[in-house]
Structures are given as structure tokens and as C-alpha cells.
Design a protein around this motif. Structure first.
Motif, PDB file in Angstrom:
ATOM      1  N   GLU A 175       0.835  -1.107   0.007  1.00 33.51           N
ATOM      2  CA  GLU A 175       0.215  -0.125   0.169  1.00 33.51           C
ATOM      3  C   GLU A 175       1.139   1.318  -0.162  1.00 33.51           C
ATOM      4  O   GLU A 175       0.577   2.318  -0.521  1.00 33.51           O
ATOM      5  CB  GLU A 175      -0.922   0.026   1.282  1.00 33.51           C
ATOM      6  N   GLU A 186       5.528   2.917   1.546  1.00 30.77           N
ATOM      7  CA  GLU A 186       6.367   1.928   1.272  1.00 30.77           C
ATOM      8  C   GLU A 186       6.861   0.637   1.037  1.00 30.77           C
ATOM      9  O   GLU A 186       6.255   0.311   2.921  1.00 30.77           O
ATOM     10  CB  GLU A 186       7.304   3.009   2.489  1.00 30.77           C
ATOM     11  N   ARG A 225       5.767  -0.334   5.337  1.00 30.90           N
ATOM     12  CA  ARG A 225       5.204   0.851   6.153  1.00 30.90           C
ATOM     13  C   ARG A 225       3.257   0.511   6.137  1.00 30.90           C
ATOM     14  O   ARG A 225       2.748   0.435   6.942  1.00 30.90           O
ATOM     15  CB  ARG A 225       5.634   1.958   5.860  1.00 30.90           C
ATOM     16  N   LYS A 284       2.245  -2.469   7.040  1.00 28.51           N
ATOM     17  CA  LYS A 284       2.225  -3.662   8.430  1.00 28.51           C
ATOM     18  C   LYS A 284       2.271  -4.475   7.817  1.00 28.51           C
ATOM     19  O   LYS A 284       2.210  -5.690   8.492  1.00 28.51           O
ATOM     20  CB  LYS A 284       1.120  -3.008   8.994  1.00 28.51           C
ATOM     21  N   CYS A 340       2.724 -13.617  -5.172  1.00 31.45           N
ATOM     22  CA  CYS A 340       2.615 -13.584  -4.490  1.00 31.45           C
ATOM     23  C   CYS A 340       2.408 -14.601  -3.355  1.00 31.45           C
ATOM     24  O   CYS A 340       0.692 -15.421  -4.154  1.00 31.45           O
ATOM     25  CB  CYS A 340       1.681 -12.167  -4.019  1.00 31.45           C
ATOM     26  N   VAL A 366       0.698 -13.077   2.000  1.00 29.54           N
ATOM     27  CA  VAL A 366       0.475 -11.749   2.563  1.00 29.54           C
ATOM     28  C   VAL A 366       0.178 -11.952   4.271  1.00 29.54           C
ATOM     29  O   VAL A 366      -1.210 -12.221   5.050  1.00 29.54           O
ATOM     30  CB  VAL A 366      -0.414 -10.567   2.225  1.00 29.54           C
ATOM     31  N   GLN A 400       2.201  -2.599  13.464  1.00 29.05           N
ATOM     32  CA  GLN A 400       2.769  -1.036  12.493  1.00 29.05           C
ATOM     33  C   GLN A 400       3.877  -1.260  11.429  1.00 29.05           C
ATOM     34  O   GLN A 400       4.068  -2.701  11.152  1.00 29.05           O
ATOM     35  CB  GLN A 400       3.831  -0.457  13.897  1.00 29.05           C
ATOM     36  N   TYR A 457       8.713  -1.432  14.513  1.00 25.12           N
ATOM     37  CA  TYR A 457       8.058  -0.052  15.138  1.00 25.12           C
ATOM     38  C   TYR A 457       7.138  -0.441  16.160  1.00 25.12           C
ATOM     39  O   TYR A 457       7.254   0.290  16.905  1.00 25.12           O
ATOM     40  CB  TYR A 457       7.267   0.597  13.844  1.00 25.12           C
ATOM     41  N   LEU A 502      -5.748  -3.972   4.708  1.00 26.03           N
ATOM     42  CA  LEU A 502      -4.622  -3.378   4.593  1.00 26.03           C
ATOM     43  C   LEU A 502      -4.624  -2.078   3.704  1.00 26.03           C
ATOM     44  O   LEU A 502      -3.961  -1.385   4.112  1.00 26.03           O
ATOM     45  CB  LEU A 502      -3.866  -4.473   2.914  1.00 26.03           C
ATOM     46  N   THR A 503      -5.650  -1.890   3.621  1.00 23.27           N
ATOM     47  CA  THR A 503      -5.591  -0.266   3.490  1.00 23.27           C
ATOM     48  C   THR A 503      -5.938   0.690   4.465  1.00 23.27           C
ATOM     49  O   THR A 503      -6.160   1.900   4.215  1.00 23.27           O
ATOM     50  CB  THR A 503      -7.203   0.238   1.881  1.00 23.27           C
ATOM     51  N   ASP A 504      -6.116  -0.163   5.904  1.00 25.56           N
ATOM     52  CA  ASP A 504      -6.296   0.973   6.714  1.00 25.56           C
ATOM     53  C   ASP A 504      -4.947   1.170   7.948  1.00 25.56           C
ATOM     54  O   ASP A 504      -4.381  -0.288   7.871  1.00 25.56           O
ATOM     55  CB  ASP A 504      -7.103   0.005   7.957  1.00 25.56           C
ATOM     56  N   LEU A 505      -4.317   2.352   7.231  1.00 25.32           N
ATOM     57  CA  LEU A 505      -2.825   2.215   8.002  1.00 25.32           C
ATOM     58  C   LEU A 505      -2.427   3.011   8.303  1.00 25.32           C
ATOM     59  O   LEU A 505      -3.024   5.011   7.907  1.00 25.32           O
ATOM     60  CB  LEU A 505      -2.126   1.676   6.454  1.00 25.32           C
ATOM     61  N   ASP A 506      -2.102   3.449   9.432  1.00 24.03           N
ATOM     62  CA  ASP A 506      -1.002   4.325   9.606  1.00 24.03           C
ATOM     63  C   ASP A 506      -0.314   4.321  11.088  1.00 24.03           C
ATOM     64  O   ASP A 506      -0.108   3.812  12.179  1.00 24.03           O
ATOM     65  CB  ASP A 506      -1.853   5.651   9.915  1.00 24.03           C
ATOM     66  N   ASP A 507       1.265   4.608  11.214  1.00 27.38           N
ATOM     67  CA  ASP A 507       1.541   4.056  12.607  1.00 27.38           C
ATOM     68  C   ASP A 507       2.081   4.949  13.138  1.00 27.38           C
ATOM     69  O   ASP A 507       2.094   4.923  14.322  1.00 27.38           O
ATOM     70  CB  ASP A 507       3.219   3.559  12.190  1.00 27.38           C
ATOM     71  N   TYR A 524     -12.235  -2.529  -1.882  1.00 24.49           N
ATOM     72  CA  TYR A 524     -10.193  -2.253  -2.213  1.00 24.49           C
ATOM     73  C   TYR A 524      -9.731  -2.693  -3.687  1.00 24.49           C
ATOM     74  O   TYR A 524      -8.663  -1.224  -4.586  1.00 24.49           O
ATOM     75  CB  TYR A 524      -9.698  -4.081  -1.693  1.00 24.49           C
ATOM     76  N   THR A 552      -7.795   1.014  -4.523  1.00 19.57           N
ATOM     77  CA  THR A 552      -6.474   0.691  -4.784  1.00 19.57           C
ATOM     78  C   THR A 552      -6.145   0.753  -6.219  1.00 19.57           C
ATOM     79  O   THR A 552      -5.084   1.182  -6.866  1.00 19.57           O
ATOM     80  CB  THR A 552      -5.736  -0.576  -3.772  1.00 19.57           C
ATOM     81  N   PHE A 594      -6.806 -12.064  -0.478  1.00 21.91           N
ATOM     82  CA  PHE A 594      -4.989 -11.247  -0.271  1.00 21.91           C
ATOM     83  C   PHE A 594      -4.326 -11.607  -1.269  1.00 21.91           C
ATOM     84  O   PHE A 594      -4.448 -10.866  -2.238  1.00 21.91           O
ATOM     85  CB  PHE A 594      -5.365 -10.719   0.226  1.00 21.91           C
ATOM     86  N   ARG A 595      -3.978 -12.702  -1.081  1.00 20.16           N
ATOM     87  CA  ARG A 595      -3.043 -13.028  -1.986  1.00 20.16           C
ATOM     88  C   ARG A 595      -3.017 -13.881  -3.010  1.00 20.16           C
ATOM     89  O   ARG A 595      -2.253 -13.139  -4.138  1.00 20.16           O
ATOM     90  CB  ARG A 595      -2.237 -14.079  -1.603  1.00 20.16           C
ATOM     91  N   GLN A 635      -3.923 -10.554  -5.236  1.00 19.73           N
ATOM     92  CA  GLN A 635      -3.162  -9.863  -5.868  1.00 19.73           C
ATOM     93  C   GLN A 635      -2.585 -10.445  -7.331  1.00 19.73           C
ATOM     94  O   GLN A 635      -1.963  -9.707  -8.007  1.00 19.73           O
ATOM     95  CB  GLN A 635      -2.062  -9.879  -4.565  1.00 19.73           C
ATOM     96  N   LYS A 660       3.094  11.020   3.259  1.00 15.37           N
ATOM     97  CA  LYS A 660       3.895  10.191   3.514  1.00 15.37           C
ATOM     98  C   LYS A 660       5.173   9.813   3.476  1.00 15.37           C
ATOM     99  O   LYS A 660       5.326   9.937   2.656  1.00 15.37           O
ATOM    100  CB  LYS A 660       2.997   9.044   3.338  1.00 15.37           C
TER     101      LYS A 660
END
Lengths: 355, 479
Positions: A121, A123, A141, A143, A158, A161, A167, A186, B10-15, B198, B202, B372-373, B376, B478
Motif C-alpha cells: 500500500e 513505502e 509501512r 504493516k 504473491c 501476505v 506497525q 516499529y 491493508l488499506t487501513d494504515l498509519d503508524d 479494495y 486501490t 488477498f494473496r 493480488q 507519507k
């Protein structure tokens, strides 16, 4: 450079410490931005590097000098964060902040982009080839950790996954002789994965670091793993297989990994990378305190369950900024490469001090 | 822990930034010309604007709706909390309570007609939990929901008849068009909302033309209830409250799509989606063991429906799309009859292919790709022009819908795998019917839709997809 006469941390010093000196051999300049990663080809003849200038450089030795042999510039639109050679040395994978991983094939000295792996999705932080050369791992990133299978016709599919980290995943690294993958994050953990039925699964989570785990490396046998962290320590993890003599419990017949040693008090800031030499058994670490440290294992009565390590060499100000990566040559004992935010790559030679 | 399918997680992200902070949806700001006033923060955290002239206005909180979330390329986690507020068993309870209150106060005419459709996968999950047959679970669930005040309990498998027929017809149409139109094949299944969400977020406009325009059974059920039955019952769509019981959390997102909102009556085709897991919670809340419930006669969805019997379709819990399309295509494209399809397992159990061929004609190739795999690999192959299939049954969950994220968890002494096997066994124990042979379906095509391929059939049974533009808002960059 002078050997660091460090504080001796063990109470009883039974023998004289063998000090070493890490001497700068060469500085390789060329990248126009920070250098994130350096990677030796399996036969040690080439060094690949990558960085914020979105390029990959291939360095080779001519005579006594290391020179830049190729610059691969058209693969990525953002920072190239890490590079990794396949075990046969014919392929190079590069992970980029543009969310893709490129795979380059080396034919007659020329590098050609064979595939661009999309799916993450955002980096991509790291990439690693399995010992068989049939599997490639990437992490991001987002995760997740991905495993790609190389098909007979050089296609990449693939295979799994895995979203077990909570994180940003910083690094992936394969076991030296088994299809076991390690990743660190992280979220302060290291996780290990294996293939189970027809998918991959995380079979253990190593908790202990109190901050981001930046890098991991297996020793030559693969039964020990070293991790380094933003908590400024290194941890050594030992594998206890089912039926181990120590009677460490192995639920579901799966090996248990336990932290058997923590090395702290040397680096003053985050430790960004660790390399475990398969030739000498020495550990090299690089840090945000601009220094490089070399640790050697002390021969002790119970090196399996209570190993001890001592600092044998240290270079303060190895680079003028953060040292992002350090890696031992796979073929020449004592040869070490490092790279930094200062835009340079340095080659170092470790030598034992004359008594 | 998010309950959405893996593809959505997977589309829900942020660290570094939490979803609420990261929400990038621009909120409309009404600016008045003139000098800027002052803002005062009240004790309760609300804001009061004091204009230059000293006039005080209490400021309203900016609200982000679920539709804002769905239309946005940012996180999906905030959508989750919005969802819980809008679509949960609590919301169903609220409507049922309101009905009781209306009855007590003599306003029965204001009562909502509460209709509940149970998907066969969710029903199988409940049956496995209480060790019941599919039939017994259906009857006991009917009793349970009626005891709470639900008026009709329907079997959502009925709507799948339309999904399957329309899929076969669409495939034939796309196959014929493929000679001249580049993006008509492969046709990709559209029933899984995790996959749709998705794809929209995406892969956008590149993948969307390949996705079948057929609504999922849940949404066709919505059309049946809020259009056909509303007319039969002489009710307006907004006076009917339609609940779907589903195996999957992502189905809540699907029901909330703007495409399924009736602007005139300000109502959704499916008002509320609850999962089989939430049904278990309701039973717990009511302190009811389903085994002790009476068996109630099943509500016939249609007067000529198979009397008091559950029916299902050939194929697995993904709904039988590949199975029906392959057999239909064999007859209508290759002019041959195939009794049984041969599935070849490829990379893993969730990636299988079926080839239908007769000598002298190009073969037809179908695949199922779950999880998901495998999604892809299909998407990447499609992007590189290397996808050899004519139809792919894509589902976000490994093992398809019986393994949906909303299903009831296994008991402590039971593995998730064993539970899944039990659910699958119950799911496939129900007698199968051929949707093309069903008299009530044929009649509805005539009476309700005005024939196959009509404009009404298109409006009621088909939908569309919308690529979500990646936002370039500064906060979204990002590093």
C-alpha cells in the motif's frame, strides 16, 4: 583511529581483552543524497548501494580501488530504501518508498529490470531472498510482510501476505539455510514465519526490546538471531528446538526462541543495523550516534544459554551523520561496508591489535 | 482488532497518526464576508463564534458520515466506528422498541414493517454453533426474530437466483463483446464487498470495467423488499426496515453505499446489516438458547416459492458464480453440456481453475481466487495483460463466505478449521435448485421486472463502481 579502551563491564576479568582496530580503507562517493543500504554480492565481488537519490549503484573493485560500475536510475520514483542480492548473485531486488520492489537481472555485466512487484500500500522498507533463491520477502509501512515466489519463467507471484505486525515493518531477513523468515518492526517486536499447509504463518513473536527493532541478522547456523533497536541495545535470541536438552517448552512442536543476552551501554542512540559475520562470528552495529561497534563473543562455560559479548572495536564519528547500514563481506574476513546520511559509503578493515 | 476482511485491513494504515487525526475529508466551511470574529471554547468543549458586532453563534460540530469515509482514499478505521453507530444489533433493537412504543400509544400505523433476510452462510454458522441442521436453524431463528417483533424472516438465497441468472447473461454478453471491446474480459465477480472496496480504493479505473455490474444477493434482496414487496404490501420503502444477516462485516459498508440509497424516500435498500456473530450476541442478551426455541414455519418469500423448504445453489459458499457461469457458457457458447466441472488446485486451495473445452473451439477458462494473496496475483496479471481467464470468482476471504469475518467464533475446545468444516457441511446439506428452472423467479422476471434485459431489470439488479481518487492533501503525504 585508535582502539577504544572501553569500560570493562564484567566484574572479574579473567583474561586480557583482545582489542581490534577498525581502519577506514576507502570512501565511496557518488550518491547525491543519504545512502540507506549497502549489500554485498554473494561472492563478495560487487557492492550494491541505494538511497534518497532514487538510484541504485553497483560498485566493483578495479585494481586496489572500488569504483562505481553501474547506476540504475529508472527503476523508482522515490527513495530506494534497501537492496538485496539473490543467493546466485544473478538478481538484485530493490525496495522503494514508491511502494514497489524492483527485481534486476544481471546479464553480461548489464542490469536489466526484470519485474516491478506491486501490491504494498505504501513505502516498501526492506527485501530479502531466501537461501534457495525461490522466495523473496518484502515488508512495508503498511504493516504487512509479503512472500513472493519466483516461478520457472522468472515471474513473481504473491505466495502470502501476513499482517501480524501492528506497525511499520522495518526489515525482513531469511534464515541462512531454512525457509524461515524473520521480520522486525516499529511495534518493538521480531516475528518469525514458516510455511504451514499451503500458507505462511507467524509462529513466534519475540518481545523484549522497548523501542523500534530496526534490524535483525542470523548467525551462520541460523539457530541464533541478533536484533538491534532504537532502545540502543542488541539482543541475542537462541532457538530451542523440540526435545532440547534444556527442557525449554516447545508448544505444538515448534521451536521456542528466547533472549539469552542483551548488549547495552555502548551506542548512545538508536542502533540502525546489525551484521553477524558468517566468517568470524563477529557482530557489527551501526547507529544514529554516527559510530560503528564490533562485538566478539567471549568463550564461556554456557555459551548456548548465557553467551557473553564484549566490545572489541569502536569507531566514533565513523560517518559525519547517522550510520544507516553496516554489513560484513561474505568472503573476505574483516572487510566491512557502511553507509550513512552523509551520502557516503565506507569500507573498513578490522585487524587484531599487535600485543 | 478490526473485523473487516484482510483486503480492507491493508488499506487501513498509519503508524504515526491515529485515524481521527488523519481524517482528511474536507469539511464544508461557510465563510461570511467581513471581518473575522473571535472563537470561544465553552466548558463542554463546544465552540461559540463571536462576530465583530458581538453576536454570538453556537458552532456545530463537523460530522463525517460513513459515505464521506467510503468516498475518501484515506483510512477506513474511522468508517468502522461510524458503522457501529449505524449498523448494529443495537440499531435493530432501537427500531423494534420504537414499534412497540408506537403500538402502545395507539400509533400502529406509524410502525415500521421489519423484514429480515438471512444469508445461507450466516445461517450455517448459527446452525454449527448450536449443532442444528440448516432447516432447524432457519425455523428456530424465524421464531427468535418474530418473538422480538420482526414481521418477516426471509431466506436471502432467493435473491441469489437473480444474481446467478444475471451473471450468466452478463458473461455471455461480455464474451461476445470481447472481440471488439478490450476491457470486457475477464469478467470479475462482484458479490464480495471487501474486494469491491479494495478495487475501488486501490486499483480504480483500471480494474473496475472488468467487474461484473450485478448487485450482490444482499442488495438484490434489498431491491425485492423495498421495490417489489413494498408495492405488494402497499407500503412506501421508508416505512419498511430491512435487516440483512450476513457472514461478513464488509457487508455493512456495501449496504451504506450511495448507490443503494433511495433519494426520494431517503431510505436504504438494506437499512441494517448484522453479522451471525452479532446474532449470537443478541441471543446472549435475550438469554435464549436457540436449541430451546420453537421451530416456526418459514416465511414464503413468494407465493409460488418452494413450500416451507430451504433451497440453495450449486457451488461453494462464494455463491456458485463460477459453477453457474461455466455450465451456462458451455451450453450457450460452446454448445455442449457439462455435468460436472473439474477444479484444478493451483498455487493453493484458494486458487483453482476450471477449463471447459471441446475440439475445434477455443477453450473457456475460469478461476476462483480467494484471499488477498490470490487477489493480488490476479490483479497484477490483469495489469500486465497476462490474465488468461474469462471469468474469475474473486472473494476477499480465504475459503470464501462461510469463513467470513462476521461469523461466530469457534468454541475454546475447537479449532477454527474444524468449525469452518462444520459450517461448510451444513451449508452444502441444503437441496440445490437451478435458478433458471424456478417458477417464482420466472414470474418475478415477468411481473416485476418486465422481462430479462429490461430497463427495470437493469435498475433493480445491476449497480456501478466508482474509482476513489488518491488524495494529495498535505497531511496525507507519507514520509
Amino acid at each position: 583511529m585508535f582502539p577504544f579502551q572501553g569500560i570493562v563491564h564484567t566484574q572479574t576479568v579473567k583474561r586480557l581483552k583482545e582489542m581490534h582496530t577498525l581502519t577506514e580503507v576507502e570512501t565511496l562517493s557518488g550518491h547525491s543524497d543519504r545512502v540507506w543500504c549497502v549489500s554485498w554480492s554473494p561472492n563478495g565481488s560487487l557492492l550494491a548501494s541505494c538511497g534518497g537519490d532514487k538510484s541504485i549503484r553497483i560498485w566493483g573493485k578495479e585494481g586496489e580501488k572500488w569504483i562505481c560500475k553501474s547506476i540504475l536510475t529508472d527503476g523508482h520514483t522515490r527513495t530506494v530504501r534497501s537492496v538485496s542480492w539473490s543467493p546466485c548473485g544473478m538478481y538484485l531486488a530493490a525496495a522503494s518508498f514508491d511502494a514497489t520492489t524492483s527485481v534486476w537481472s544481471r546479464k553480461a555485466g548489464e542490469f536489466e529490470c526484470l519485474a516491478t512487484l506491486e501490491g504494498h500500500e505504501n513505502e516498501v522498507k526492506s527485501t530479502s531472498w531466501a537461501c534457495t533463491g525461490n522466495l523473496l520477502a518484502t515488508c512495508s509501512r503498511d504493516k504487512s510482510v509479503w512472500i513472493w515466489e519466483v516461478t520457472a519463467d522468472e515471474e513473481f507471484e504473491c505466495a502470502s501476505v501476513m499482517s501480524t505486525h501492528t506497525q511499520d515493518v522495518k526489515r525482513v531477513k531469511w534464515h541462512p539455510n531454512k525457509e524461515i523468515l524473520a521480520s522486525c518492526s516499529y511495534d518493538d517486536t521480531v516475528r518469525l514465519y514458516r510455511e504451514q499447509a499451503d500458507d505462511w504463518e507467524c509462529f513466534t513473536t519475540l518481545k523484549g526490546h522497548s523501542s523500534t527493532v530496526w534490524a535483525i541478522d542470523f548467525d551462520k547456523t541460523g539457530s541464533r538471531l541478533a536484533s538491534c533497536s532504537a532502545d540502543a541495545t542488541v539482543k541475542i535470541w537462541q532457538e530451542y528446538e523440540p526435545g532440547n536438552p534444556e527442557c525449554v517448552a516447545t508448544p505444538d512442536n515448534v521451536s521456542t526462541w528466547k533472549c539469552v543476552c542483551t548488549i547495552g551501554g555502548y551506542h548512545e542512540r538508536a542502533i540502525y543495523d546489525i551484521s553477524w559475520s558468517h566468517l568470524s562470528g563477529l557482530l557489527a552495529t551501526s547507529s544514529g550516534d554516527d559510530s560503528l561497534c564490533i562485538f566478539s563473543e567471549i568463550h564461556s562455560s554456557d555459551s548456548r544459554n548465557q553467551p557473553q559479548f564484549e566490545l572489541v572495536a569502536r569507531v566514533r564519528g565513523a560517518h559525519s551523520q547517522d550510520v544507516n547500514c553496516t554489513v560484513w563481506s561474505p568472503t573476505e574476513e574483516g572487510l566491512l561496508a557502511s553507509c550513512s546520511d552523509d551520502g557516503t559509503i565506507k569500507l573498513w578493515k578490522l585487524e587484531r591489535d599487535e600485543k | 482488532m478490526s473485523q473487516f476482511s484482510g483486503a480492507l485491513q491493508l488499506t487501513d494504515l498509519d503508524d504515526f497518526i491515529t485515524p481521527s487525526q488523519e481524517c482528511i475529508k474536507p469539511v464544508e466551511i461557510k465563510r461570511k464576508p467581513g471581518k473575522v470574529g473571535k472563537l470561544r471554547v465553552e466548558d463542554d468543549g463546544s465552540y461559540t463564534e463571536i462576530s465583530h458586532e458581538g453576536e454570538e453563534t453556537h458552532l456545530e460540530k463537523a460530522k463525517i458520515t460513513l459515505n464521506d469515509c467510503l468516498a475518501c482514499s484515506g483510512c477506513i478505521t474511522s468508517a468502522e466506528s461510524v458503522l457501529i453507530a449505524q449498523q448494529s444489533q443495537d440499531e435493530l433493537y432501537r427500531v423494534l422498541k420504537e414499534n412497540i412504543l408506537l403500538k402502545q400509544t395507539g400509533q400502529s400505523s406509524q410502525e415500521k414493517l421489519v423484514v429480515l433476510s438471512i444469508s445461507p452462510q450466516a445461517r450455517a454458522s448459527v446452525a454449527a454453533k448450536f449443532k442444528l441442521s440448516a432447516q432447524a436453524a432457519a425455523r428456530k431463528l424465524t421464531s427468535f426474530f418474530k418473538s422480538l417483533g420482526v414481521h418477516y424472516v426471509f431466506d436471502a438465497a432467493f435473491a441469489n437466483n437473480f444474481s446467478l441468472i444475471e451473471s450468466c447473461l452478463e458473461f455471455e454478453k461480455r464474451y461476445k463483446a470481447s472481440e471488439t471491446t478490450k476491457d470486457s474480459l475477464p469478467m470479475l465477480a462482484s458479490a464480495c464487498p471487501g474486494w469491491i472496496c479494495y478495487a475501488e480504493k486501490t486499483h480504480g479505473s483500471y480494474i473496475l470495467p472488468f467487474i461484473s455490474s450485478i448487485k450482490s444477493p444482499q442488495q438484490i434482496m434489498g431491491s425485492l423488499v423495498k421495490d417489489y414487496f413494498a408495492e405488494q404490501w402497499k407500503r412506501t420503502p421508508d416505512s419498511i426496515y430491512h435487516v440483512a444477516v450476513m457472514p461478513c462485516f464488509d457487508k455493512k459498508l456495501e449496504a451504506s453505499r450511495a448507490d443503494f440509497f433511495n433519494e426520494i424516500y431517503q431510505t436504504r435498500d438494506v437499512d441494517c446489516v448484522i453479522t451471525s456473530g452479532e446474532v449470537e450476541k443478541m441471543l446472549l442478551q435475550e438469554n435464549i438458547n436457540l436449541n430451546d426455541m420453537e421451530e416456526h414455519r418459514l416465511d414464503a418469500l413468494y407465493s409460488n416459492d418452494v413450500e416451507d423448504q430451504l433451497t440453495n445453489h450449486q457451488g461453494n459458499s462464494a455463491g456458485g458464480y463460477l459453477e453457474h457461469i461455466a455450465k451456462f457458457a458451455a451450453v450457450h457458447i460452446l454448445e455442449t453440456n457439462i455435468e460436472k466441472l473439474t477444479y484444478t488446485v493451483l498455487r493453493n486451495q484458494d486458487f483453482q481453475e476450471v477449463t471447459v473445452e471441446i475440439s475445434g473451439k477455443p477453450p473457456l477458462k475460469f478461476a476462483l481466487a480467494y484471499g488477498f494473496r490470490n487477489i493480488q496475483n490476479i490483479v497484477q496479471k490483469l495489469k500486465r495483460g497476462k490474465c488468461q481467464y474469462h471469468f474469475v470468482e474473486i472473494m476477499a476471504c480465504p475459503s470464501a463466505c462461510n469463513n467470513g469475518g462476521g461469523q461466530i467464533r469457534s468454541e475454546p475446545n475447537e479449532t477454527q478449521k474444524n468449525r469452518l468444516q462444520a459450517v461448510e457441511k451444513i451449508y452444502s446439506s441444503v437441496d440445490v435448485v437451478d435458478p433458471f428452472d424456478l417458477k417464482p423467479v420466472k414470474e418475478l422476471y415477468e411481473k416485476w421486472l418486465g422481462g430479462k434485459g429490461s430497463q427495470k431489470a437493469y435498475a433493480m439488479l445491476h449497480t456501478q463502481y466508482h474509482a476513489v481518487e488518491k488524495s494529495n492533501n498535505a497531511i496525507n503525504i507519507k514520509w
